[in-house]
Design a protein around this motif. Structure first.
Motif, PDB file in Angstrom:
ATOM      1  N   LEU A  14     167.062   0.347 151.891  1.00  0.00           N
ATOM      2  CA  LEU A  14     165.646   0.046 151.707  1.00  0.00           C
ATOM      3  C   LEU A  14     165.456  -1.430 151.430  1.00  0.00           C
ATOM      4  CD1 LEU A  14     164.810   3.003 149.340  1.00  0.00           C
ATOM      5  CD2 LEU A  14     164.202   2.808 151.725  1.00  0.00           C
ATOM      6  N   GLU A  15     164.425  -1.980 151.979  1.00  0.00           N
ATOM      7  CA  GLU A  15     164.101  -3.366 151.669  1.00  0.00           C
ATOM      8  C   GLU A  15     163.538  -3.436 150.257  1.00  0.00           C
ATOM      9  OE1 GLU A  15     161.722  -5.487 154.475  1.00  0.00           O
ATOM     10  OE2 GLU A  15     162.430  -4.220 156.112  1.00  0.00           O
ATOM     11  N   GLU A  16     163.887  -4.502 149.555  1.00  0.00           N
ATOM     12  CA  GLU A  16     163.396  -4.668 148.185  1.00  0.00           C
ATOM     13  C   GLU A  16     161.877  -4.726 148.140  1.00  0.00           C
ATOM     14  OE1 GLU A  16     164.965  -4.951 145.155  1.00  0.00           O
ATOM     15  OE2 GLU A  16     166.803  -4.308 146.158  1.00  0.00           O
ATOM     16  N   ASN A  17     161.243  -5.312 149.172  1.00  0.00           N
ATOM     17  CA  ASN A  17     159.794  -5.493 149.125  1.00  0.00           C
ATOM     18  C   ASN A  17     159.030  -4.347 149.781  1.00  0.00           C
ATOM     19  OD1 ASN A  17     160.521  -6.065 151.739  1.00  0.00           O
ATOM     20  ND2 ASN A  17     159.327  -7.932 151.900  1.00  0.00           N
ATOM     21  N   ALA A  18     159.718  -3.265 150.139  1.00  0.00           N
ATOM     22  CA  ALA A  18     159.043  -2.107 150.723  1.00  0.00           C
ATOM     23  C   ALA A  18     158.229  -1.390 149.648  1.00  0.00           C
ATOM     24  CB  ALA A  18     160.072  -1.153 151.313  1.00  0.00           C
ATOM     25  N   LEU A  19     157.097  -0.854 150.043  1.00  0.00           N
ATOM     26  CA  LEU A  19     156.249  -0.091 149.120  1.00  0.00           C
ATOM     27  C   LEU A  19     156.037   1.314 149.651  1.00  0.00           C
ATOM     28  CD1 LEU A  19     153.413  -2.592 148.151  1.00  0.00           C
ATOM     29  CD2 LEU A  19     155.321  -1.832 146.755  1.00  0.00           C
ATOM     30  N   PHE A  20     156.008   2.272 148.735  1.00  0.00           N
ATOM     31  CA  PHE A  20     155.772   3.670 149.064  1.00  0.00           C
ATOM     32  C   PHE A  20     154.579   4.164 148.270  1.00  0.00           C
ATOM     33  CE2 PHE A  20     160.159   3.039 150.036  1.00  0.00           C
ATOM     34  CZ  PHE A  20     160.422   3.876 151.097  1.00  0.00           C
ATOM     35  N   PRO A  47     154.889   2.553 138.902  1.00  0.00           N
ATOM     36  CA  PRO A  47     154.075   2.049 140.007  1.00  0.00           C
ATOM     37  C   PRO A  47     153.911   0.541 139.873  1.00  0.00           C
ATOM     38  CG  PRO A  47     152.721   3.295 138.461  1.00  0.00           C
ATOM     39  CD  PRO A  47     154.124   3.404 137.989  1.00  0.00           C
ATOM     40  N   VAL A  48     153.679  -0.103 140.990  1.00  0.00           N
ATOM     41  CA  VAL A  48     153.505  -1.551 140.989  1.00  0.00           C
ATOM     42  C   VAL A  48     152.312  -1.941 140.119  1.00  0.00           C
ATOM     43  CG1 VAL A  48     153.009  -3.553 142.455  1.00  0.00           C
ATOM     44  CG2 VAL A  48     154.589  -1.782 143.247  1.00  0.00           C
ATOM     45  N   ASP A  49     151.252  -1.146 140.152  1.00  0.00           N
ATOM     46  CA  ASP A  49     150.044  -1.448 139.380  1.00  0.00           C
ATOM     47  C   ASP A  49     149.531  -0.169 138.717  1.00  0.00           C
ATOM     48  OD1 ASP A  49     147.681  -2.385 138.316  1.00  0.00           O
ATOM     49  OD2 ASP A  49     146.767  -2.900 140.237  1.00  0.00           O
ATOM     50  N   TYR A  50     149.783  -0.049 137.405  1.00  0.00           N
ATOM     51  CA  TYR A  50     149.321   1.131 136.661  1.00  0.00           C
ATOM     52  C   TYR A  50     147.800   1.216 136.600  1.00  0.00           C
ATOM     53  CZ  TYR A  50     153.411   3.394 134.546  1.00  0.00           C
ATOM     54  OH  TYR A  50     154.540   4.123 134.330  1.00  0.00           O
ATOM     55  N   GLN A  51     147.116   0.102 136.830  1.00  0.00           N
ATOM     56  CA  GLN A  51     145.663   0.082 136.726  1.00  0.00           C
ATOM     57  C   GLN A  51     144.995   0.910 137.819  1.00  0.00           C
ATOM     58  OE1 GLN A  51     144.316  -1.257 134.022  1.00  0.00           O
ATOM     59  NE2 GLN A  51     146.400  -1.807 133.430  1.00  0.00           N
ATOM     60  N   GLN A  52     145.695   1.123 138.907  1.00  0.00           N
ATOM     61  CA  GLN A  52     145.173   1.922 140.008  1.00  0.00           C
ATOM     62  C   GLN A  52     145.172   3.402 139.623  1.00  0.00           C
ATOM     63  OE1 GLN A  52     144.127   0.665 142.986  1.00  0.00           O
ATOM     64  NE2 GLN A  52     144.555  -1.411 142.295  1.00  0.00           N
ATOM     65  N   THR A  53     144.398   4.185 140.348  1.00  0.00           N
ATOM     66  CA  THR A  53     144.455   5.633 140.146  1.00  0.00           C
ATOM     67  C   THR A  53     145.774   6.138 140.729  1.00  0.00           C
ATOM     68  OG1 THR A  53     143.389   6.093 142.260  1.00  0.00           O
ATOM     69  CG2 THR A  53     141.949   5.855 140.338  1.00  0.00           C
ATOM     70  N   THR A  55     146.424   8.254 142.897  1.00  0.00           N
ATOM     71  CA  THR A  55     146.404   8.386 144.358  1.00  0.00           C
ATOM     72  C   THR A  55     146.578   7.044 145.055  1.00  0.00           C
ATOM     73  OG1 THR A  55     143.990   8.280 144.360  1.00  0.00           O
ATOM     74  CG2 THR A  55     144.998  10.479 144.362  1.00  0.00           C
ATOM     75  N   SER A  56     146.376   5.942 144.338  1.00  0.00           N
ATOM     76  CA  SER A  56     146.538   4.601 144.908  1.00  0.00           C
ATOM     77  C   SER A  56     147.841   3.933 144.493  1.00  0.00           C
ATOM     78  CB  SER A  56     145.369   3.698 144.474  1.00  0.00           C
ATOM     79  OG  SER A  56     144.152   4.233 144.910  1.00  0.00           O
ATOM     80  N   TRP A  57     148.631   4.598 143.671  1.00  0.00           N
ATOM     81  CA  TRP A  57     149.878   3.999 143.213  1.00  0.00           C
ATOM     82  C   TRP A  57     150.792   3.654 144.381  1.00  0.00           C
ATOM     83  CZ3 TRP A  57     151.754   7.540 138.628  1.00  0.00           C
ATOM     84  CH2 TRP A  57     151.036   7.199 137.470  1.00  0.00           C
ATOM     85  N   GLN A  58     151.503   2.552 144.231  1.00  0.00           N
ATOM     86  CA  GLN A  58     152.525   2.118 145.171  1.00  0.00           C
ATOM     87  C   GLN A  58     153.812   1.915 144.381  1.00  0.00           C
ATOM     88  OE1 GLN A  58     151.942   1.433 148.701  1.00  0.00           O
ATOM     89  NE2 GLN A  58     150.223   2.716 148.109  1.00  0.00           N
ATOM     90  N   PHE A  59     154.947   2.251 144.993  1.00  0.00           N
ATOM     91  CA  PHE A  59     156.245   2.133 144.336  1.00  0.00           C
ATOM     92  C   PHE A  59     157.169   1.277 145.175  1.00  0.00           C
ATOM     93  CE2 PHE A  59     154.344   5.987 142.796  1.00  0.00           C
ATOM     94  CZ  PHE A  59     154.643   5.991 141.449  1.00  0.00           C
ATOM     95  N   ALA A  60     157.992   0.477 144.504  1.00  0.00           N
ATOM     96  CA  ALA A  60     158.963  -0.375 145.185  1.00  0.00           C
ATOM     97  C   ALA A  60     160.025   0.485 145.867  1.00  0.00           C
ATOM     98  CB  ALA A  60     159.614  -1.318 144.175  1.00  0.00           C
TER      99      ALA A  60
END
Length: 102
Positions: A14-20, A47-53, A55-60
């Motif tokens: 996996l690329e380090e900068n990939a988001l899921f 998640p990259v940004d806990y402030q998101q809901t 359903t909008s979370w993104q993970f490295a």
């Protein structure tokens, strides 16, 4: 950062900068949402940004590796989630220490 689809994961690299997204991470790790949320609650992945809901979370990209490691620890060794969290942290520390030796 780019979002990577499960089909783009090749041989576990996996690329380090990939988001899921949360949904993609569930599919990639073959886990139900509730179990993945427990892993987030335990602090194993964030998640990259806990402030998101949720359903909008993104993970490295490394989140996939961490979750799969937890799954193997639980399945193969019967380790509970807290124990798996500790093991993953210690494995990360070992990687850092080894990298510093080189």
């Amino acid at each position: 950062m780019q979002i990577v689809k499960r089909e783009e994961i090749v041989e576990g690299i996996l690329e380090e900068n990939a988001l899921f997204s949360l949904e993609e991470l569930c599919r990639s790790c073959r886990l139900p949402l509730e179990q993945l949320l427990e892993i987030v609650d335990e602090g194993i992945i964030e998640p990259v940004d806990y402030q998101q809901t949720t359903t909008s979370w993104q993970f490295a990209g490394n989140s996939v590796v961490r979750v799969r490691t937890v799954i193997r620890l639980q399945r193969d060794l019967g380790v509970n989630l807290a124990g798996a969290a500790l093991a993953v942290e210690l494995l990360d520390e070992i990687k850092v220490l080894r990298a510093n030796l080189l």
